[in-house]
Design an enzyme around this catalytic site. Sequence first.
Site, PDB file in Angstrom:
ATOM      1  CG  ASP A  85      -2.137   0.992   1.170  1.00  0.00           C
ATOM      2  OD1 ASP A  85      -1.697   1.985   0.642  1.00  0.00           O
ATOM      3  OD2 ASP A  85      -2.418   0.807   2.094  1.00  0.00           O
ATOM      4  N   GLY A  88      -1.279   6.327   1.179  1.00  0.00           N
ATOM      5  CA  GLY A  88      -1.751   7.629   0.781  1.00  0.00           C
ATOM      6  C   GLY A  88      -2.642   7.953   1.974  1.00  0.00           C
ATOM      7  CD  GLN A 191      -8.957   8.692  -3.104  1.00  0.00           C
ATOM      8  OE1 GLN A 191     -10.116   9.670  -2.697  1.00  0.00           O
ATOM      9  NE2 GLN A 191      -7.423   8.382  -2.917  1.00  0.00           N
ATOM     10  CG  ASP A 267      -6.018  -3.228   3.332  1.00  0.00           C
ATOM     11  OD1 ASP A 267      -7.289  -3.214   1.411  1.00  0.00           O
ATOM     12  OD2 ASP A 267      -5.529  -3.160   3.320  1.00  0.00           O
ATOM     13  CB  CYS A 319     -13.654 -22.155  13.323  1.00  0.00           C
ATOM     14  SG  CYS A 319     -12.064 -21.625  13.017  1.00  0.00           S
ATOM     15  CG  HIS A 350     -11.755 -17.897  16.232  1.00  0.00           C
ATOM     16  ND1 HIS A 350     -12.064 -18.960  15.368  1.00  0.00           N
ATOM     17  CD2 HIS A 350     -12.273 -16.365  15.430  1.00  0.00           C
ATOM     18  CE1 HIS A 350     -13.269 -18.292  15.110  1.00  0.00           C
ATOM     19  NE2 HIS A 350     -13.891 -17.387  15.342  1.00  0.00           N
TER      20      HIS A 350
END
Length: 363
Positions: A85, A88, A191, A267, A319, A350
């Site tokens: 990344d 910004g 943007q 993300d 799980c 987890h």
Amino acid sequence: MSTPSDSAGGRVLRTLHGDLELPVFLPDATRGVVRGLDADDLRACGIGALVVNAFHLQSHPGMNTLRALDGLHAFMHWPAPIMTDSGGFQVLSLLAGSSKRGSITKKGVRLRLRDGGDCRLLTPEKCIRHQFMAGADVLVCLDYCTHPAAPHEEQRRSVDFTVLWAAACRQEFDRLVEATGRRPLVFAVVQGGNDASLRRECAERLLEIGFDGYGFGGWPVADGGRLVDMVQFVAELIPQEHPRWGLGIGKPGNLVRAAQCGYSVFDCTIPTRDARHRRLYVFRTPPESAAAQPDEFCDTVYMQDDRHRRDARPVDESCDCPCCRNYSRAYLHHLFQVWDPLALRLATMHNLRFYARLMGALR
Ligand SMILES: [Zn+2]
């Protein structure tokens, strides 16, 4: 330019360190680590790729150090894809605090990280060079992130600079590919705040320059936690063959809605940060039901609640993560009470497994 994903609907992202099935969730390894977890832990959760922040890596360990150590993959012992990344969003946060922190001009961002410290100029070219030197598989152009409440003139300036910088980034990227023979992917960020005409203009101008993928920039979530309308609007501006990256979209229900709008790369710090705050995600209904009921399929469990003290059940009975396979809610509650680092590791694993299972179901 060839596209990085399968032409049949763009379900795979092809990178230099392997293919990623889409949609995919990338945990934030902001400073080169998903706090408390190593590569084996991440693999055990079904995590296939990470996002690292190039802006923070410049401060530590520094780009020359990374290059001397054969790049991010070797440094982190992470053999799978890494996205960097550009930072910004961090720049916006730093500048929002005080104008003494720096300024934004056509050339790039001038930043003072500490009061009284030296000013550093981050140009679009430097930003791409750093990500390239680090060995990232997916690079992101420098963009000018604004607050949605910022005045029109600032949104206008943000689009103009974002496009100008993206063109410079693309040029520098092409030069580096030519010089090294290495061709990672490069994404740009759309943007324009809450202004539809600015969003459209920004997307069109970026598409004209040409990138492998496109991100939604700015603030994706309104007060109350729902996605803003612009999220869908921007997705519709990007042709299907390009992966769309929903920056910062991270609540499970919002991930489902954004995936339904066409976003396929995500993300967010939410699962790892929530784990550190003892907030764990559990499925109320099978993961496959998420698409049909994005508001209903999951819940959070607060591990500090006293009711877990004698609870022998795992956090989530459905799980298969190392925490749920081996330990009870009572033990995790205890680890948090005595504040052992193992609590953070198990809780983070987890939550990441929950996100990986959700992505698996959306695929
Ligand atoms: Zn689990």
